[in-house]
Design an enzyme around this catalytic site. Structure first.
Site, short mmCIF file in Angstrom:
data_model
loop_
_atom_site.label_atom_id
_atom_site.label_comp_id
_atom_site.label_asym_id
_atom_site.label_seq_id
_atom_site.Cartn_x
_atom_site.Cartn_y
_atom_site.Cartn_z
N TYR A 111 0.73 -1.15 -0.04
CA TYR A 111 -0.05 -0.12 -0.03
C TYR A 111 0.92 1.14 0.03
O TYR A 111 2.16 1.29 -0.74
CB TYR A 111 -1.06 -0.09 1.16
CG TYR A 111 -1.93 0.97 1.22
CD1 TYR A 111 -2.83 0.55 -0.11
CD2 TYR A 111 -2.51 1.86 1.82
CE1 TYR A 111 -3.94 1.56 -0.44
CE2 TYR A 111 -3.54 2.83 1.49
CZ TYR A 111 -4.25 2.69 0.60
OH TYR A 111 -5.40 3.40 0.37
N ARG A 174 -9.07 10.33 -8.36
CA ARG A 174 -8.35 10.97 -7.62
C ARG A 174 -7.37 10.13 -6.76
O ARG A 174 -7.54 10.07 -5.53
CB ARG A 174 -9.05 11.94 -6.76
CG ARG A 174 -8.21 13.10 -6.31
CD ARG A 174 -8.61 13.39 -4.59
NE ARG A 174 -8.08 12.20 -3.82
CZ ARG A 174 -8.20 12.33 -2.58
NH1 ARG A 174 -8.68 13.37 -2.03
NH2 ARG A 174 -7.78 11.14 -1.92
N LYS A 192 -6.04 -1.13 0.17
CA LYS A 192 -6.97 -1.00 1.29
C LYS A 192 -7.58 -2.04 1.76
O LYS A 192 -7.63 -2.20 3.20
CB LYS A 192 -8.16 0.02 0.69
CG LYS A 192 -8.82 0.89 1.68
CD LYS A 192 -8.06 2.14 2.06
CE LYS A 192 -8.81 3.20 2.94
NZ LYS A 192 -7.90 4.37 2.82
N GLU A 283 -13.82 5.22 -2.10
CA GLU A 283 -12.23 5.70 -1.95
C GLU A 283 -12.03 6.17 -3.35
O GLU A 283 -12.05 5.97 -4.40
CB GLU A 283 -11.77 4.23 -1.63
CG GLU A 283 -10.15 4.30 -1.87
CD GLU A 283 -9.92 4.93 -0.24
OE1 GLU A 283 -8.68 5.32 -0.19
OE2 GLU A 283 -10.43 4.65 0.66
N ASP A 284 -11.25 7.22 -2.89
CA ASP A 284 -10.33 8.09 -4.00
C ASP A 284 -11.33 8.46 -4.99
O ASP A 284 -10.80 8.61 -6.14
CB ASP A 284 -9.30 7.23 -4.53
CG ASP A 284 -8.15 7.45 -3.53
OD1 ASP A 284 -8.12 8.25 -2.50
OD2 ASP A 284 -6.94 6.88 -3.81
N ASP A 306 -13.63 7.13 3.40
CA ASP A 306 -12.54 7.07 4.24
C ASP A 306 -11.52 8.37 3.80
O ASP A 306 -11.13 8.85 5.00
CB ASP A 306 -11.53 5.96 3.92
CG ASP A 306 -10.46 5.83 5.02
OD1 ASP A 306 -10.79 6.06 5.96
OD2 ASP A 306 -9.48 5.65 4.43
N ASP A 307 -11.71 8.69 2.64
CA ASP A 307 -10.89 10.06 2.54
C ASP A 307 -11.47 11.21 3.46
O ASP A 307 -10.62 12.19 3.69
CB ASP A 307 -10.94 10.40 1.03
CG ASP A 307 -10.36 9.01 0.26
OD1 ASP A 307 -9.19 8.92 0.43
OD2 ASP A 307 -11.13 8.75 -0.76
N ASN A 458 1.22 14.71 1.78
CA ASN A 458 2.04 13.73 1.13
C ASN A 458 2.33 13.80 -0.30
O ASN A 458 1.67 14.40 -1.17
CB ASN A 458 1.24 12.11 1.15
CG ASN A 458 0.83 11.69 2.71
OD1 ASN A 458 1.86 11.77 3.38
ND2 ASN A 458 -0.41 11.46 2.97
#
Length: 605
Positions: A111, A174, A192, A283-284, A306-307, A458
């Site tokens: 990951y 994304r 994930k 997710e994303d 989750d983001d 990040n």
């Protein structure tokens, strides 16, 4: 309440691996004739598949570790990522046994941080069977797509009914801040779910990593301007995304909205096939879609993003952890956090989600929360709802009442004016923006107490402030956390281990708890409970090393603590379809017994 599912560790039969799927494959792969035909038709994939097969020969965990360590020693983890994908294809149980043997070494391989580059090059590697693809061209048959994947890849109960506890799905729009990678983003839901299993014990044979293929923008749609959609090795639909302008004036994917949309069909298909308590985790997705889609589905299904929510919860957990570093005897973290003043630099989903969780669930006064966007501190005029510098409704909802009495376009002036005790950066494009003058201003604004600074962007090259500078410029007064792992720093002879504020502390436990108690929905209250569980998991060593989150080596223990608090909250709110116990010890014992582990070696291969 639907009938209870068999527990995640219950008896189930596993399908024989197959490559005969068609509907649930990425569209370009299916058009080529399937996985074997796709890999064979591209010489570079054919040769790499042969090479990986010759590399990945281990039959035991010890032998796998010997091989993968040798590959990692080359200094670039992408080959190790490819090796681990081959290992999963050979034996999923051996794969997970290996990850569980050395999680701190191998989770960064499968990951983050490796998975970002892996997604950028996903089509350059051989394609394997893991992963379900639902395309826009599948509208009207999404249930058939899921059913085909379930027959081929999921376990089933004694009656042959496929068992699925959760689906992690992305549209690749994304990927980690790398932009639109389309179908190549499959590495994200796969990775994930690996963390679900390793960190919390979710049964991997009852999960589906899924890509919603809604097209892909050209090279201009990703940050490195890579040729993805137009590559001959692109696995998905070679079509542009179809977008529309929302009522809020933002650019959104047109296919995601309205009655009968592809998202609605996915939710209906999944829950009709696997049951209403099947978890579907966003997710994303691009932020313009992420917020409205979450609002549409969060109260109708077992779902979360989750983001937005997981990232918010771990930030709140780390702030609570900082409060414990100031006062290790503090027991009422929710009350203590109400006395902080927050300045969030950056108005993306992470900071907006954190601010909303603090205000709406923890009870932090709105007047103690400030957020910046590219125009400065976000504000609105309550007398005129159209006046302000907000860019969308989410920013306006969390903006300050204006006009401002200070220069909101200057971060330094803002620190001097609002005197934040917690400065949280998640800008993503302004590295080292927290300079020494700002640290000095933060210290001056907090006489007699340790201010909190988080640099959450990040990778490390985009961090707003490094740990070394934070400690150096503040003589160790600053309590620091980062989005990327930072090296340890010695301060006055004592070792500081900066906490990595990563949502891996949140989402595995939240999902495991929700799955095991068969929650009907996942309200924001679950995430506040999860944040408290993480902060309360700090031990003496964490406090001694000034870490705002627990040491990653204890992640399975922390995830269990999170799951326990989620279940307790679900039962208290009447959202649990299955009662796991009357008190924490009983719930803890029940959850520990439901955590999946790989079978003994003799039955793996």
């Amino acid at each position: 309440v639907p009938p209870a599912l068999p527990p995640p560790t219950g008896t189930l039969s596993l399908p024989v691996p197959t490559t005969t799927r068609t509907l649930s494959l990425p569209k370009s792969v299916a058009k080529a004739g399937g996985l074997d035909a796709w890999n064979a038709s591209h010489p570079e994939l054919r040769h790499m598949l042969q090479l990986l097969g010759q590399m990945c020969t281990a039959q035991t965990v010890t032998a796998v570790l010997d091989q993968v360590h040798a590959i990692i020693a080359l200094g670039h983890p992408l080959w190790a990522y490819a090796y681990m994908r081959m290992l999963y294809n050979r034996s999923a149980d051996l794969y997970y046994a290996t990850l569980l043997a050395e999680p701190s070494k191998l989770l960064p391989v499968v990951y983050t941080p490796t998975v970002g580059e892996a997604c950028q090059k996903y089509g350059l590697m051989p394609q394997f069977r893991r992963g379900c693809y639902v395309s826009l061209s599948d509208r009207g048959r999404v249930r058939e797509v899921l059913a085909e994947y379930a027959r081929a890849e999921l376990g089933s109960d004694a009656s042959g009914q496929p068992l699925c506890d959760c689906i992690v799905f992305s549209d690749g729009g994304r990927i980690l801040g790398l932009g639109d990678l389309g179908a190549w983003g499959m590495g994200i839901p796969i990775g994930k779910l690996d963390l679900y299993t390793v960190c919390a014990g979710v049964n991997p044979h009852r999960t589906v990593p899924l890509i919603l293929d809604a097209g892909c923008f050209g090279a201009e749609g990703n940050t490195d301007c890579l040729v993805v959609r137009d590559s001959p090795l692109y696995t998905g639909m070679k079509e542009d995304r179809v977008t529309d302008t929302s009522a809020a004036g933002t650019r959104v994917n047109a296919a995601y909205y309205g009655h009968g949309s592809i998202i609605e069909e996915l939710f209906e298909a999944a829950t009709s096939l696997f049951g209403r308590r099947c978890l579907l985790q966003f997710e994303d997705f691009n932020s313009n879609d992420a917020f409205p889609l979450l609002d549409i589905y969060r109260k109708r299904y077992l779902t979360y993003n989750d983001d937005i929510q997981g990232t918010a919860a771990v930030a709140v957990a780390a702030i609570m952890g900082a409060i414990r570093l100031r006062d290790p005897k503090q027991t009422d973290l929710v009350d203590a956090i109400k006395h902080e003043v927050f300045l969030f630099h950056g108005a993306g989903s992470a900071n907006l989600g954190t601010a909303a969780l603090l205000r709406d669930e923890a009870g932090v006064p709105a007047t103690s929360i400030y957020i910046t966007n590219s125009r400065g501190v976000v504000w609105f005029d309550p007398a005129d709802p159209t006046t302000g510098n907000f860019r969308n409704g989410e920013q306006k909802n969390l903006g300050a009442c204006g006009p401002l009495a200070f220069d909101g376009q200057s971060l330094l002036a803002t620190i001097q004016a609002v005197k934040p005790s917690c400065l949280v950066g998640a800008v993503g494009r302004d590295p080292n923006c927290f300079d020494q003058t700002m640290v000095d201003a933060l210290l001056a604004a907090n006489p007699g107490r340790r201010p909190v600074v988080f640099a959450l962007s990040n990778p490390m090259t985009k961090a707003e402030l490094t740990a070394a500078h934070a400690y150096q410029w503040s003589d160790g007064r600053v309590i620091y956390g980062s989005g990327t792992a930072m090296p340890d720093v010695k301060v006055a002879g004592a070792l500081r281990s900066p906490g990595q504020v990563n949502n891996v502390y949140i989402f595995p436990g939240v999902s495991f708890g929700a799955i095991c108690c068969q929650a009907s929905t996942i309200p924001e209250r679950f995430f506040l409970a999860a944040a408290q569980a993480v902060a309360n998991s700090l031990d003496e060593a964490d406090v001694a090393h000034d870490s705002v989150v627990p040491n990653r080596s204890r992640i399975r223990e922390v995830s269990l603590n999170v799951a326990v608090e989620v279940v307790m909250e679900a039962q208290r709110l009447g959202l649990a379809g299955r009662k796991l116990g009357d008190d924490r010890p009983a719930v803890t014992a029940a959850l520990r017994g439901m955590m999946w582990s790989p079978p003994p070696p003799a039955s793996r291969l």
